[in-house]
Design an enzyme around this catalytic site. Structure first.
Site, PDB file in Angstrom:
ATOM      1  N   HIS A  75       1.853   4.766  -2.769  1.00 33.25           N
ATOM      2  CA  HIS A  75       2.015   6.208  -2.538  1.00 33.25           C
ATOM      3  C   HIS A  75       3.429   6.664  -2.926  1.00 33.25           C
ATOM      4  O   HIS A  75       3.612   7.697  -3.570  1.00 33.25           O
ATOM      5  CB  HIS A  75       1.786   6.535  -1.052  1.00 33.25           C
ATOM      6  CG  HIS A  75       0.389   6.321  -0.582  1.00 33.25           C
ATOM      7  ND1 HIS A  75      -0.715   6.829  -1.236  1.00 33.25           N
ATOM      8  CD2 HIS A  75      -0.105   5.647   0.502  1.00 33.25           C
ATOM      9  CE1 HIS A  75      -1.806   6.495  -0.589  1.00 33.25           C
ATOM     10  NE2 HIS A  75      -1.470   5.773   0.471  1.00 33.25           N
TER      11      HIS A  75
ATOM     12  N   HIS B 133       0.833  -1.211   0.000  1.00 35.01           N
ATOM     13  CA  HIS B 133       0.000   0.000   0.000  1.00 35.01           C
ATOM     14  C   HIS B 133       0.867   1.261   0.000  1.00 35.01           C
ATOM     15  O   HIS B 133       0.678   2.158  -0.836  1.00 35.01           O
ATOM     16  CB  HIS B 133      -0.901  -0.015   1.243  1.00 35.01           C
ATOM     17  CG  HIS B 133      -1.745   1.205   1.397  1.00 35.01           C
ATOM     18  ND1 HIS B 133      -3.058   1.260   0.984  1.00 35.01           N
ATOM     19  CD2 HIS B 133      -1.465   2.437   1.922  1.00 35.01           C
ATOM     20  CE1 HIS B 133      -3.544   2.472   1.240  1.00 35.01           C
ATOM     21  NE2 HIS B 133      -2.604   3.200   1.817  1.00 35.01           N
ATOM     22  N   GLU B 134       1.821   1.306   0.918  1.00 39.91           N
ATOM     23  CA  GLU B 134       2.661   2.506   1.019  1.00 39.91           C
ATOM     24  C   GLU B 134       3.583   2.645  -0.189  1.00 39.91           C
ATOM     25  O   GLU B 134       3.915   3.766  -0.594  1.00 39.91           O
ATOM     26  CB  GLU B 134       3.490   2.468   2.311  1.00 39.91           C
ATOM     27  CG  GLU B 134       2.660   2.444   3.587  1.00 39.91           C
ATOM     28  CD  GLU B 134       1.700   3.616   3.694  1.00 39.91           C
ATOM     29  OE1 GLU B 134       1.951   4.662   3.084  1.00 39.91           O
ATOM     30  OE2 GLU B 134       0.677   3.473   4.392  1.00 39.91           O
TER      31      GLU B 134
END
Length: 448
Positions: free
Chosen positions: A26, A22-23
């Site tokens: 980003h 997920h990170e």
């Protein structure tokens, strides 16, 4: 204690994989748009390990493995050198900031697709949805032992787990459900399960008991699926694939007979004479059963063998055929998750359905014990849940940031700092309330 340690371990593995992915979403999109990333952290709190990359980014693993963050250069959080102003997140156009915020959930979606694809390639063992003698709502609907569930509300059913998912979803929402079945005699018919008759007093823990469906038992051949190392059978020479013929001269018709005969014959003699067929040979073994105590306090005699694999609906596809199946499964699980969320928001489903890290840890451990394919399915489902949760329009979550940037895009100026600060407080309170409720539900489940 092994279950506790296993649950903690698999929770760390699960959250480590999903949070990192997920990170990274980003991170990679921020870098793509020229934003300077100050820290990439998996976990919250004090860093347990940290290093600095050539690009100046700090990469950290922190103590609390229930999330993570990517901290970017931002003029709202401190002074930014004039040379780095163009690399500040707040200087980027709204659409770029929206892309960066949406990248985390998007990467969770990609992870889920990949996990489902690999699950189908590996092959997930399951059972055909053939039911035992029904009770409760299923019996009232006229279902009979031997009925094979074909569809639920028109959705094709190819496995027992899919049948439970669809029936459970309908029962939670108290929606009457049409089930197409093929009876034991081969006739096709429909049954309507009146879930609307279930009162509000029927909670999550009683729901499946009230539905009244269980899997029909499989007739297992008396074949050794596994001889556990260090147990009497393996010590005597029995091995996987051996077909047990008799115990102390008493014939064995099915695997279920073995436990009964061990108990009965051990009361006569401590040493059992077991004959087994291995290929074309008939072999004799002398086995002394050992006594074990179960979790409920009861004891029984065992020789340390497991039955053969009873799964009769393994979902396995080639690499190409698994691609559309992965997309279909992702869509189905996403639709079911959104439907459940809608029912909770509108009061059609109990808040008992919210789960926290304790329940996730227990399911992670349980799915890992079932094998790689089941663990991959678990990872995919949790990854989709994280994507959906992060897209909720709650300040402090990705969805809240997306809402701010959308408003900025429409009105032509950023949301005021005062509104953003107020939103942060509201968002933190909402998250704290949700997490508190989830922990409360987890603790209640532990008591049952």
């Amino acid at each position: 204690m092994s279950e506790l340690f296993g649950s903690v371990w698999w929770l760390v593995v699960t959250m480590g994989l999903l949070v990192t992915f997920h990170e990274y979403g980003h991170y990679v999109i921020a870098r793509r748009f020229g934003v300077k990333v100050l820290r990439f952290s998996v976990g919250f709190g004090r860093p347990l390990w940290m290093c600095r990359g050539r690009d100046g980014t700090e990469y950290a693993i922190a103590a609390i493995p229930l999330g993570g963050y990517v901290r970017m250069l931002d003029e709202r959080e401190g002074d930014v050198p004039a040379a780095d102003v163009d690399a500040a997140f707040n200087r980027k156009p709204p659409l770029q900031r929206m892309a960066i915020a949406a990248a985390g959930p998007a990467f969770n979606l990609v992870f889920a697709l990949a996990a489902f694809w690999l699950m189908f390639v590996v092959g997930r063992p399951d059972y055909l949805p053939v039911v035992a003698a029904p009770t409760g709502v299923a019996a009232e609907a006229g279902m009979l032992a031997g009925d094979r569930i074909v569809t639920v509300n028109g959705d094709p059913i190819d496995s027992w787990s899919k049948a439970l998912q669809k029936l459970g979803e309908s029962a939670v929402g108290r929606r009457d459900t049409v089930v197409e079945v093929v009876t034991a005699t081969g006739a096709e018919t429909r049954r309507t399960l009146a879930f609307s008759s279930l009162g509000p007093d029927v909670g999550e823990r009683q729901l499946f008991d009230r539905i009244g469906l269980s899997l029909a038992p499989r007739e297992l051949a008396p074949v050794v699926g596994k001889a556990e190392r260090g147990k009497p059978a393996a010590a005597a020479g029995l091995a996987a694939g051996d077909r047990i013929l008799d115990i102390n001269g008493r014939a064995v018709a099915g695997f279920g007979d073995i436990g009964t005969l061990i108990a009965e014959e051990s009361s006569k003699t401590p040493q059992l004479a077991i004959r087994a067929q291995r290929g074309a040979e008939t072999l004799s073994f002398e086995v002394a059963p050992t006594r074990v105590t179960e979790a409920d306090g009861r004891s029984r005699l065992i020789i340390g063998i497991a039955p053969p694999d009873a799964h009769d609906a393994t979902l396995r596809y080639g690499p190409l055929a698994a691609v559309p199946r992965a997309f279909a499964e992702t869509w189905d699980v996403t639709a079911s998750s959104l439907n459940m969320l809608k029912m909770i928001v509108f009061g059609q489903a109990s808040l008992e359905n919210l789960s926290g890290p304790i329940t996730i840890a227990r399911f992670a451990n349980g799915s890992a014990q079932l094998g790689l394919a089941w663990f991959l399915q678990f990872l995919a489902i949790i990854s989709l849940a994280l994507a959906i949760m992060n897209l909720l329009p709650i300040p402090v979550l990705d969805g809240g940031h997306l809402l701010y940037y959308l408003i900025e895009l429409i009105k032509g100026s950023p949301v005021s700092e005062r509104v953003q600060i107020a939103g942060q407080y509201v968002g933190l309170m909402m998250l704290a309330a949700l997490m508190g409720l989830a922990f409360y539900n987890d603790i209640l489940r532990l008591s049952f």
